[in-house]
Motif scaffolding. Structure first.
Motif, mmCIF file in Angstrom:
data_model
loop_
_atom_site.group_PDB
_atom_site.id
_atom_site.type_symbol
_atom_site.label_atom_id
_atom_site.label_comp_id
_atom_site.label_asym_id
_atom_site.label_seq_id
_atom_site.Cartn_x
_atom_site.Cartn_y
_atom_site.Cartn_z
ATOM 1 N N UNK A 75 4.358 -7.840 -4.863
ATOM 2 C CA UNK A 75 3.820 -7.398 -4.421
ATOM 3 C C UNK A 75 4.412 -7.394 -2.973
ATOM 4 N N UNK A 76 4.527 -6.260 -2.566
ATOM 5 C CA UNK A 76 5.625 -6.323 -1.161
ATOM 6 C C UNK A 76 5.451 -6.178 -0.142
ATOM 7 N N UNK A 77 5.758 -6.441 1.190
ATOM 8 C CA UNK A 77 5.316 -6.151 2.550
ATOM 9 C C UNK A 77 4.403 -5.045 2.468
ATOM 10 N N UNK A 78 5.060 -3.895 1.986
ATOM 11 C CA UNK A 78 4.366 -2.492 1.894
ATOM 12 C C UNK A 78 4.031 -2.377 0.350
ATOM 13 N N UNK A 79 2.714 -2.762 -0.443
ATOM 14 C CA UNK A 79 2.218 -2.338 -1.705
ATOM 15 C C UNK A 79 2.264 -0.867 -2.095
ATOM 16 N N UNK A 80 2.446 -0.243 -3.230
ATOM 17 C CA UNK A 80 2.361 1.036 -3.487
ATOM 18 C C UNK A 80 0.898 0.887 -4.154
ATOM 19 N N UNK A 81 -0.363 0.983 -3.631
ATOM 20 C CA UNK A 81 -0.713 1.861 -4.080
ATOM 21 C C UNK A 81 -1.566 3.072 -3.881
ATOM 22 N N UNK A 82 -1.746 3.740 -4.796
ATOM 23 C CA UNK A 82 -2.329 5.076 -5.349
ATOM 24 C C UNK A 82 -3.755 5.783 -3.810
ATOM 25 N N UNK A 83 -3.119 6.262 -3.071
ATOM 26 C CA UNK A 83 -3.778 6.211 -1.910
ATOM 27 C C UNK A 83 -5.087 7.203 -2.052
ATOM 28 N N UNK A 84 -5.160 8.674 -2.869
ATOM 29 C CA UNK A 84 -6.025 9.207 -3.044
ATOM 30 C C UNK A 84 -7.320 8.305 -4.907
ATOM 31 N N UNK A 85 -7.229 7.451 -4.328
ATOM 32 C CA UNK A 85 -8.481 6.566 -5.185
ATOM 33 C C UNK A 85 -8.870 5.731 -4.535
ATOM 34 N N UNK A 86 -9.702 4.988 -5.400
ATOM 35 C CA UNK A 86 -10.677 4.058 -4.444
ATOM 36 C C UNK A 86 -10.760 2.510 -5.537
ATOM 37 N N UNK A 87 -10.574 1.716 -4.200
ATOM 38 C CA UNK A 87 -10.437 0.580 -5.020
ATOM 39 C C UNK A 87 -10.981 -0.133 -6.466
ATOM 40 N N UNK A 88 -12.135 0.642 -6.970
ATOM 41 C CA UNK A 88 -12.355 -0.046 -7.807
ATOM 42 C C UNK A 88 -11.328 0.708 -8.653
ATOM 43 N N UNK A 89 -11.463 2.861 -8.260
ATOM 44 C CA UNK A 89 -10.485 2.587 -9.575
ATOM 45 C C UNK A 89 -8.916 2.684 -9.342
ATOM 46 N N UNK A 90 -8.314 1.636 -8.827
ATOM 47 C CA UNK A 90 -7.181 1.154 -8.364
ATOM 48 C C UNK A 90 -7.385 0.339 -9.769
#
Lengths: 287, 228
Positions: A75-90
Motif C-alpha cells: 500500500x503505497x502513498x498512491x495505490x494503483x486501484x483500477x479506476x474503471x471499477x467500483x470498490x466491490x468489483x475491485x
C-alpha cells in the motif's frame, strides 16, 4: 518471512545501499523519508524494483515467484486501484487474482470502517479513501502474508486511521509480517515491535525502543564559521573526506554526519585545517 | 486467473463512452460511404470503400481508441499495475490486456468489413456472400494486427503516447508502395482488401507478414511491460 541480504537498489535519484535485515511475523517499522529510499526499499521487497546487488527473499522465495506474488501486498502513498471499477468489483477482482474465496465487500471494508465505500466507483474516491480501500483489501485478505505499507497514517481516510493499528496487529496474529515505513518515530513505535532507521539509503539503526533509536543515530558535529562563504568552503573540504556521510548547510553553520565519532572528528579537523576557515564554535552532539 | 485478468480491460472497454462514440462515428461514416457507393452503382463499390474509408481511416482509428480504452488512457505498465499489485504476473497481465483489445478490434473489424462488403457491393465485385466472408477474415486479421501494433505503442511514454506515434508512422510509411511499407499493418491491409501491394508482394505473403507483425508486436509489448 522477509529477508534482505546486502540489497542495493537504485532508481534515480533514490538509492538503497547494502541493506541487510530479517523480519519475522509481527509489525516492523522503517523510519525514514521517501528521499531516504524507504519507498524504494518497499518496492524491492515486493519485487517492483530489481536489486542491483544482494538478494530479497519473501516467504523463502523471490518476491517475483508466481507462488509468492499473491501473498504480498503493498500500500503505497498512491495505490494503483483500477479506476474503471467500483470498490466491490475491485475486491472481487483482487480475491480472484489472489485465489481466495470471495467474501462480502462490506465485511472486508468494515475492518477499517469503510463499508460505505463498497458501491462507489474508484475514480470518485479521494486519495485517503483509495488508500483505505487498498489497505482494507490487504488486511482482510486470507492469502496475504507479507504486507508493506508506506506512511500508514498519512493521507489515510479519517474513519480508518483509528482502526489501522488494531487491524494490523490482528493480521500479525495469523503469522503475517507487516512492514511500515514512516518519517515519524512516534508513529513507528505506536505501531511496530521494532524499528530500523534508513538515512540516505543506508540502514543506520535497528532497535526495539525509542531511547535506543535516539542513541544509535549517527553522530554529528556542528561547525559555526565566520560567514556563509567560509561555510561553503568547509562543505567543499568535507566532501573529500570519506568518513563524512552527510552535511547540512544553514547560513554560516555546517552540520557534518559520520558513521563513527572518532572518524568524524578527525575528518572535520582535517577539513577545517585545509579550508582555513575561522571556526567560531565547534560542538559535537548525538541526534 | 486469466478470466479475472481479462475482466479489467473488458470492463474498461465496455465503460468507455468515448470509445463507443468512436465506434458509432466511424461505423456511420463508413456505412454512409457504402450506401453512397450502392446508390451511385459503383462497379467496384465494396473494394473502393473497404480500401479507402474502412482500411485507411475507420479501422486504424478505432483500433487506436480500443488500445487506449483497454489501458484506460495510460501506459501498459500503469494500466496493469493494479493487477500486478494483486499478485498477477506483469507479462501475463499485459498479454491478457492485449488479447482482450485484439479480440474486440478483430470483432469490430470483421463485422464492419462484412457489412461494407454487403452494402457497397458493386456489379464488378465478387459474389456478395463470399466477398463478405473474405472481407470479414481480412478485417479480423487487420484488426488483430492493428491491436498488437497500438499495444506496442502503449509501452512508450508515461501515458502510452507511443500509440499516436505509431498511428502517424502507419500513415506515413504505410502509404508508400516501397519495401519500407512492409513494416506497417496499413500496407498489408490495403493489399488484402484489393488495393495496391507494398513492394509487389502477393496477398498470401501480406497475410503472413501481418501474422508475423502480430507476434513481433506482442513480444515487444510483453518486453516493454516488464518492471524495471
Amino acid at each position: 518471512v522477509i529477508a534482505l541480504d546486502k540489497v542495493s537498489v537504485s532508481r534515480k535519484p533514490l538509492f538503497v545501499n547494502e541493506v541487510s535485515i530479517r523480519w519475522g511475523p509481527g509489525i516492523h517499522a522503517v523510519v525514514g523519508t521517501h528521499a531516504d529510499g524507504c519507498s524504494l526499499l518497499l518496492a524491492a521487497i515486493v519485487g517492483a524494483a530489481r536489486p542491483r546487488r544482494g538478494r530479497v527473499r519473501v516467504l523463502d522465495e523471490a518476491p517475483t515467484d508466481p507462488r509468492v506474488r499473491p501473498q504480498i501486498a503493498r500500500v503505497g502513498i498512491e495505490p494503483a486501484l483500477p479506476e474503471s471499477l467500483r470498490v466491490d468489483e475491485v475486491l472481487a477482482l483482487a480475491a480472484a487474482l489472489r485465489d481466495e474465496p470471495r467474501r462480502s465487500p462490506q465485511a472486508r471494508l468494515g475492518l477499517l470502517g469503510l463499508e460505505a465505500l463498497a458501491g462507489r466507483p474508484v475514480r470518485s474516491l479521494s486519495r485517503g479513501e483509495t488508500r483505505g480501500v487498498a489497505l482494507a483489501e490487504a488486511l482482510s485478505s486470507t492469502r496475504v502474508r507479507a504486507l508493506v505499507v508506506e506512511e500508514p497514517f498519512v493521507e489515510m481516510d479519517a474513519r480508518a486511521v483509528g482502526r489501522v493499528p488494531e487491524a494490523m496487529r490482528t493480521k500479525c496474529r495469523d503469522g503475517s509480517t507487516v512492514v511500515v515505513t514512516t518519517a515519524s518515530t512516534r508513529d513507528a513505535f505506536a505501531l511496530a515491535d521494532d524499528c530500523a532507521t534508513l538515512r540516505a539509503g543506508l540502514l543506520v539503526a535497528d532497535t526495539t525502543s525509542v531511547p535506543q533509536l535516539l542513541l544509535r543515530g549517527p553522530p554529528d558535529i556542528v561547525v559555526v564559521t565566520r560567514n556563509e562563504g567560509q561555510a561553503k568552503g568547509l562543505i567543499a573540504a568535507l566532501a573529500d573526506e570519506p568518513e563524512i556521510v552527510g552535511v547540512e548547510l544553514d547560513a554560516n553553520t555546517v552540520k557534518a554526519r559520520g558513521s563513527d565519532r572518532i572518524g568524524l572528528a578527525r575528518a572535520t579537523g582535517r577539513a577545517v585545517a585545509r579550508s582555513k576557515v575561522d571556526v567560531v564554535e565547534l560542538r559535537g552532539s548525538v541526534s | 486467473v486469466i478470466s479475472a485478468l481479462g475482466r479489467l480491460p473488458a470492463l474498461r472497454i465496455a465503460r468507455s463512452r468515448r470509445l463507443w462514440l468512436g465506434f458509432a462515428g466511424w461505423s456511420c461514416l463508413t456505412l454512409a460511404f457504402a450506401v453512397a457507393a450502392r446508390r451511385d452503382a459503383w462497379a467496384h463499390g465494396a473494394d473502393r470503400v473497404l480500401t479507402s474509408v474502412y482500411g485507411a481511416l475507420a479501422l486504424p482509428f478505432v483500433a487506436c481508441a480500443i488500445a487506449r480504452a483497454a489501458c484506460a488512457g495510460k501506459s501498459m505498465l500503469s494500466a496493469t499495475a493494479s493487477l500486478v499489485a494483486f499478485g498477477a504476473h506483469p507479462r501475463r497481465a499485459a498479454l491478457v490486456t492485449l488479447l482482450v483489445g485484439a479480440s474486440v478490434t478483430a470483432l469490430f473489424g470483421a463485422c464492419l468489413a462484412a457489412l461494407v462488403a454487403i452494402v457497397a457491393h458493386g456489379s464488378s465485385d465478387p459474389p456478395a456472400a463470399g466477398d463478405a466472408l473474405v472481407s470479414a477474415y481480412v478485417g479480423g486479421l487487420g484488426g488483430a494486427a492493428y491491436a498488437a501494433w497500438f499495444s506496442l505503442g502503449t509501452t512508450v511514454g508515461r501515458r502510452g503516447g507511443g500509440r499516436l506515434l505509431l498511428l502517424a508512422g502507419d500513415w506515413l510509411l504505410g502509404e508508400s508502395h516501397s519495401s519500407i511499407a512492409l513494416v506497417t499493418p496499413r500496407s498489408h491491409l490495403r493489399n488484402l482488401l484489393g488495393g495496391s501491394p507494398p513492394d509487389g508482394i502477393s496477398e498470401r505473403t501480406s497475410a503472413l507478414v501481418m501474422l508475423v507483425l502480430v507476434v513481433v508486436c506482442t513480444l515487444l509489448t510483453l518486453r516493454g511491460s516488464q518492471r524495471r
